[in-house]
Scaffold this active site. Structure first.
Site, PDB file in Angstrom:
ATOM      1  N   PRO A   1       0.888  -1.065   0.041  1.00 41.39           N
ATOM      2  CA  PRO A   1       0.156  -0.023  -0.063  1.00 41.39           C
ATOM      3  C   PRO A   1       0.642   1.457  -0.067  1.00 41.39           C
ATOM      4  O   PRO A   1       2.069   1.371   0.552  1.00 41.39           O
ATOM      5  CB  PRO A   1      -0.842  -0.263   1.257  1.00 41.39           C
ATOM      6  CG  PRO A   1      -0.016  -1.024   2.207  1.00 41.39           C
ATOM      7  CD  PRO A   1       0.721  -1.867   1.498  1.00 41.39           C
ATOM      8  N   GLY A   2       0.217   2.451  -0.424  1.00 44.73           N
ATOM      9  CA  GLY A   2       1.094   3.654  -0.751  1.00 44.73           C
ATOM     10  C   GLY A   2       0.382   4.872  -1.108  1.00 44.73           C
ATOM     11  O   GLY A   2      -0.935   4.859  -0.914  1.00 44.73           O
TER      12      GLY A   2
ATOM     13  N   CYS B   1       5.771   5.299 -16.762  1.00 42.80           N
ATOM     14  CA  CYS B   1       5.264   4.018 -17.482  1.00 42.80           C
ATOM     15  C   CYS B   1       3.715   3.938 -16.943  1.00 42.80           C
ATOM     16  O   CYS B   1       2.690   4.080 -17.835  1.00 42.80           O
ATOM     17  CB  CYS B   1       5.805   2.651 -17.610  1.00 42.80           C
ATOM     18  SG  CYS B   1       7.506   2.946 -18.079  1.00 42.80           S
TER      19      CYS B   1
HETATM   20  N1  LIG Z   1      11.585   3.944 -18.384  1.00 42.36           N
HETATM   21  C1  LIG Z   1      11.116   2.797 -18.465  1.00 42.36           C
HETATM   22  O1  LIG Z   1      11.177   2.175 -17.248  1.00 42.36           O
HETATM   23  C2  LIG Z   1      10.651   2.105 -19.532  1.00 42.36           C
HETATM   24  C3  LIG Z   1      10.400   0.749 -19.317  1.00 42.36           C
HETATM   25  C4  LIG Z   1       9.801  -0.169 -20.227  1.00 42.36           C
HETATM   26  C5  LIG Z   1       9.399   0.466 -21.609  1.00 42.36           C
HETATM   27  N2  LIG Z   1       9.491   1.932 -21.507  1.00 42.36           N
HETATM   28  C6  LIG Z   1       9.118   2.707 -22.947  1.00 42.36           C
HETATM   29  O2  LIG Z   1      10.220   2.824 -23.556  1.00 42.36           O
HETATM   30  C7  LIG Z   1      10.336   4.136 -24.469  1.00 42.36           C
HETATM   31  C8  LIG Z   1      11.363   4.973 -23.937  1.00 42.36           C
HETATM   32  O3  LIG Z   1      11.337   5.338 -22.515  1.00 42.36           O
HETATM   33  P1  LIG Z   1      12.484   6.151 -21.754  1.00 42.36           P
HETATM   34  O4  LIG Z   1      12.113   6.359 -20.343  1.00 42.36           O
HETATM   35  O5  LIG Z   1      13.806   5.362 -22.120  1.00 42.36           O
HETATM   36  O6  LIG Z   1      12.364   7.651 -22.380  1.00 42.36           O
HETATM   37  P2  LIG Z   1      13.361   8.803 -22.106  1.00 42.36           P
HETATM   38  O7  LIG Z   1      12.331   9.932 -22.560  1.00 42.36           O
HETATM   39  O8  LIG Z   1      14.150   8.588 -20.957  1.00 42.36           O
HETATM   40  O9  LIG Z   1      14.122   8.789 -23.363  1.00 42.36           O
HETATM   41  C9  LIG Z   1      14.074   8.945 -25.037  1.00 42.36           C
HETATM   42  C10 LIG Z   1      15.026   9.526 -25.759  1.00 42.36           C
HETATM   43  O10 LIG Z   1      14.685   9.476 -26.958  1.00 42.36           O
HETATM   44  C11 LIG Z   1      15.097  10.608 -27.800  1.00 42.36           C
HETATM   45  N3  LIG Z   1      14.654  11.058 -29.026  1.00 42.36           N
HETATM   46  C12 LIG Z   1      13.424  11.422 -29.027  1.00 42.36           C
HETATM   47  N4  LIG Z   1      13.204  11.676 -30.466  1.00 42.36           N
HETATM   48  C13 LIG Z   1      14.336  11.312 -30.893  1.00 42.36           C
HETATM   49  C14 LIG Z   1      14.763  11.182 -32.452  1.00 42.36           C
HETATM   50  N5  LIG Z   1      13.864  11.509 -33.410  1.00 42.36           N
HETATM   51  N6  LIG Z   1      15.933  10.346 -32.734  1.00 42.36           N
HETATM   52  C15 LIG Z   1      16.666  10.036 -31.694  1.00 42.36           C
HETATM   53  N7  LIG Z   1      16.434  10.171 -30.347  1.00 42.36           N
HETATM   54  C16 LIG Z   1      15.189  10.741 -30.062  1.00 42.36           C
HETATM   55  C17 LIG Z   1      15.177  11.665 -26.547  1.00 42.36           C
HETATM   56  O11 LIG Z   1      15.877  12.608 -26.736  1.00 42.36           O
HETATM   57  C18 LIG Z   1      15.315  10.868 -25.341  1.00 42.36           C
HETATM   58  O12 LIG Z   1      16.773  10.694 -24.764  1.00 42.36           O
HETATM   59  C19 LIG Z   1       8.832   4.634 -23.918  1.00 42.36           C
HETATM   60  O13 LIG Z   1       8.020   4.091 -24.965  1.00 42.36           O
HETATM   61  C20 LIG Z   1       8.505   3.987 -22.903  1.00 42.36           C
HETATM   62  O14 LIG Z   1       7.153   3.902 -22.365  1.00 42.36           O
HETATM   63  C21 LIG Z   1      10.109   2.408 -20.800  1.00 42.36           C
END
Ligand SMILES: NC(=O)c1ccc[n+]([C@@H]2O[C@H](COP(=O)([O-])OP(=O)(O)OC[C@H]3O[C@@H](n4cnc5c(N)ncnc54)[C@H](O)[C@@H]3O)[C@@H](O)[C@H]2O)c1
Length: 446
Positions: A258-259, A266
């Site tokens: 709980p929290g 995400c």
């Molecule tokens: N963060 C998590 O824990 C996690 C886990 C699983 C899946 N995801 C999914 O993975 C994806 C990325 O998440 P994140 O947390 O790494 O995002 P983030 O915002 O940390 O990183 C995204 C990166 O993409 C770059 N970017 C944007 N447009 C670009 C382009 N045209 N060319 C090159 N680079 C570009 C941005 O500058 C940024 O550095 C999302 O869809 C997210 O839902 C995230």
């Protein structure tokens, strides 16, 4: 294998580094020039345990390079990963502008067949949209080059991202192409030695699997928070109930803490996006709507408690806040419950003194200079001059504090714990008042 990763955020940077670490030849492309310059200089811009050493070692070995040059990146990889952000649009749907921009960039520069692997979390049907975007540009160019679009969702947890990528529970590959499947099996072979973790399915099922996984976890959190609310009203102790149900292997102990509600980059956006997808096909997702509603209410609980404790008026009160990151071991504050708490406290006229072990720079970037916020270097410094303490993130460093010193420093000797870190009886022994989630409260010693 030669691999290119577009997007060097929490997913792309970790994935790129972990792939390089087993010997793949990786180029990471990002449009953020400052981020790329920092990485080229060996500075890792995010806090993720174990990430900096493998980035630096593989860079030094020449297996991991960073660039803003999309053409260079496209030329390099036989496999090209999309790991760019998919933030929520105003209507809650996933904003695919970055994914589709990279698709067009790949198509603009590709001169040989490529396998495009989507790691971003995207709605069902996105692989088709990516393929359509690539095809349209290739057609304009008069370049009939073959390509595949594969879905390979990422399940890493921030705070344990390197470990999760090195030892994934499962590797989901969505494709109908035997050749693409073989490529990905070869890529992931080093991570698939102990037993077969690869689950191959059609593209749409792979896309939905990611949303289903996050929605299930969000559901567990909202469920236990609902029961915690009931426990409070019934005079039961949610921690006893949690242990009682967790011992059933069909339920398990994970994700039933709980929290103050789920946050992060995400769960909130993915639950919203799945609701949007469901409505788009004429289906009302009753469970997901309730999960989101419970979470919205839960994010307000701590602020409501504090305001109620002061008879509805916290003007002139100073609240110490421990924990700003959305969870421990990360500096990520996207949708962090701390932000909801701070906004509510500020709106009610309170001052805040906050500390987080790693998210202080991120907090400075997000909040800037404000009269009603002091960012403090240590947990104890945050208590100085504060009336009460609110705990938002369950960092290990907060687990065994000096309760006597807390009782001396906090003017009203009240602790509002959004993570149930302590035993109420222990705080009572030290003269502290204590309110937590789903458990009977304790008043401060007179
Ligand atoms: N963060 C998590 O824990 C996690 C886990 C699983 C899946 N995801 C999914 O993975 C994806 C990325 O998440 P994140 O947390 O790494 O995002 P983030 O915002 O940390 O990183 C995204 C990166 O993409 C770059 N970017 C944007 N447009 C670009 C382009 N045209 N060319 C090159 N680079 C570009 C941005 O500058 C940024 O550095 C999302 O869809 C997210 O839902 C995230």
């Amino acid at each position: 294998m030669k691999v290119t990763v577009f997007g060097t955020g929490y997913v792309g940077l970790v994935q790129g580094a972990v792939l390089a670490d087993v010997g793949h030849d990786v180029v990471c492309v990002d449009i953020d020039a400052a981020k790329v310059a920092a990485l080229q200089a060996g500075r890792v811009p995010i806090h993720e345990p174990g990430l900096a050493p493998i980035v630096q070692a593989n860079q030094a070995a020449g297996r991991l390079r960073f660039t803003t040059g999309a053409a260079e990146g496209v030329a390099h990889g036989e496999l090209i990963f999309l790991a760019v952000g998919t933030p929520p649009d105003e209507d809650g749907s996933a904003d695919l502008q970055h994914v589709l921009a990279v698709a067009r960039t790949i198509a603009t520069h590709m001169a040989a067949p490529k396998t495009i692997v989507n790691k971003s979390t995207v709605p069902v049907g996105t692989a088709d949209q990516v393929a359509e975007a690539v095809r349209a540009v290739l057609q304009q160019r008069g370049a009939p080059i073959a390509f595949e679009v594969v879905s390979n969702p990422e399940f890493l947890k921030e705070g344990a991202a390197v470990a999760d990528c090195k030892r994934p529970d499962r590797i989901v590959i969505g494709t109908g192409s035997a050749a693409a499947e073989a490529q990905l099996r070869e890529l992931y072979a080093p991570f698939n030695r102990n037993h077969d973790k690869i689950v191959v399915m059609d593209v749409k099922s792979a896309e939905l699997t990611k949303y289903a996984a996050n929605a299930m976890l969000a559901t567990k959190i909202s469920f236990i928070n609902e029961i915690a609310n009931l426990a409070e009203r019934l005079g039961a102790d949610i921690e006893a109930v949690r242990r009682g149900i967790g011992s059933d292997p069909r339920i398990g102990y994970h994700f039933i803490y709980p929290g103050v509600g789920y946050g992060g980059s995400c769960f909130p956006k993915d639950v919203k996006a799945l609701i949007h997808t469901a409505k788009g096909v004429g289906f009302t997702p009753d469970v997901l709507l309730a999960v989101e509603q419970r979470n919205g209410a839960q994010r307000r609980v701590l602020a409501e408690r504090i305001v109620a404790h002061y008879g509805g008026d916290v003007r002139g009160k100073t609240v110490a806040v421990w924990g700003l990151a959305f969870k421990p071991e990360t500096d990520d504050m996207r949708e962090a419950p701390s932000r909801a708490l701070l906004q509510a406290l500020w709106a009610a006229g309170a001052q805040v003194r906050a500390h987080d072990p790693v998210a202080m720079d991120e907090a400075r970037r997000l909040f800037g200079e404000r009269d009603d916020l002091v960012l403090c270097d240590t947990p104890l410094e945050a208590l100085q001059g504060a009336d009460c303490l609110a705990i938002v993130t369950e960092w290990k460093i907060f687990r065994v504090p000096d309760f006597d010193q807390m009782a001396r420093l906090l003017k009203d000797r009240m602790v509002f714990d959004g993570r149930n870190l302590y035993e109420p009886a222990v705080l009572a022994r030290h003269g502290l008042g204590y309110e937590s989630i789903g458990r009977p409260g304790v008043a401060p010693a007179p």
